[in-house]
Design a protein around this motif. Structure first.
Motif, mmCIF file in Angstrom:
data_model
loop_
_atom_site.group_PDB
_atom_site.id
_atom_site.type_symbol
_atom_site.label_atom_id
_atom_site.label_comp_id
_atom_site.label_asym_id
_atom_site.label_seq_id
_atom_site.Cartn_x
_atom_site.Cartn_y
_atom_site.Cartn_z
ATOM 1 N N TYR A 7 0.838 -1.230 -0.077
ATOM 2 C CA TYR A 7 0.073 -0.088 0.081
ATOM 3 C C TYR A 7 0.817 1.088 0.161
ATOM 4 N N ASP A 48 -8.500 4.626 1.635
ATOM 5 C CA ASP A 48 -7.379 5.558 0.765
ATOM 6 C C ASP A 48 -6.290 5.768 2.078
ATOM 7 N N SER A 91 -3.405 7.067 -0.083
ATOM 8 C CA SER A 91 -3.490 6.786 -1.394
ATOM 9 C C SER A 91 -4.316 7.022 -2.410
ATOM 10 N N ALA A 96 -0.199 6.191 -5.893
ATOM 11 C CA ALA A 96 -0.646 4.935 -5.429
ATOM 12 C C ALA A 96 -0.356 3.728 -6.387
ATOM 13 N N THR A 144 -3.397 -1.498 -4.980
ATOM 14 C CA THR A 144 -3.930 -1.911 -3.393
ATOM 15 C C THR A 144 -4.989 -0.990 -2.986
ATOM 16 N N ARG A 145 -5.215 0.441 -3.425
ATOM 17 C CA ARG A 145 -6.033 1.338 -2.944
ATOM 18 C C ARG A 145 -7.718 0.717 -3.208
ATOM 19 N N TRP A 183 1.549 -3.663 3.571
ATOM 20 C CA TRP A 183 1.482 -4.488 2.545
ATOM 21 C C TRP A 183 0.350 -5.672 3.191
#
Length: 193
Positions: A37, A117, A129, A135, A138-139, A164
């Protein structure tokens, strides 16, 4: 809207009732790290000024807001992921993640359902993010019956915070990647999709 998704064996696509979601394009084995992330690092004061409007904007906040508006990037900040201290067996401090919502101010864009986020890593460190320029895919991870868990370090190998996601089980191609936002994320009147 790729933002490194193909490289990591995932794709971003429509998720019923949730907007966009993340789907595996190849088998992801249990315990595999599936993605980091990544985003802009903010302080508590910046989060309060930019998203909660509980303190005044300074010049850097106004520049940030104008940059986002100019590029068409939303400024909702409708989620905070709080990472609380947890027992650690190593010299690096591990954290536990708990999600907390920040309602968006009325003069900014309406919050996007399912958006996650903003991660809080410590008392004064957040990762935001929402801006796709900084970003990764993963957002777009949604809440649901989890097949991922989140891990974090206040300082990774490079000295920066790291967040992560790790697979909790084997994930098959086509499966949506999901994690549990936690009970504190939801407002009383929310419907969970």
């Amino acid at each position: 809207m790729n933002i490194f998704a193909e490289r990591d064996g995932v794709r971003i696509g429509p998720s019923p009732g949730k907007g966009f979601g993340v789907f595996a394009t190849r088998r992801l084995p249990a315990e595999a790290t599936v993605g980091d992330y990544v985003g802009e690092q903010l302080t508590q004061r910046e989060v309060d000024a930019r998203y909660s409007q509980t303190c005044e904007l300074d010049d850097s906040d106004r520049e940030w807001l104008e940059s986002r508006r100019r590029r068409g990037v939303s400024c909702t900040g409708n989620c905070v992921q709080r990472i609380c201290h947890a027992t650690s067996t190593s010299s690096m401090q591990c954290m536990q993640l708990v999600a907390v919502r920040i309602p968006a101010p009325s003069d900014l864009q309406t919050p996007r359902p399912g958006s996650t986020d903003l991660f809080k890593l410590s008392g004064n460190c957040f990762i935001d993010s929402e801006d796709p320029a900084v970003a990764t895919w993963t957002r777009y991870l949604n809440h649901g019956t989890p097949n991922l868990r989140v891990k974090s370090l206040e300082r990774g190998y490079d000295g920066s915070p790291r967040v992560w996601f790790v697979a909790t089980r084997d994930i098959d191609p086509g499966d949506e990647l999901l994690w549990d936002y936690g009970e504190d994320y939801w407002f009383e009147d929310d419907t969970i999709a």
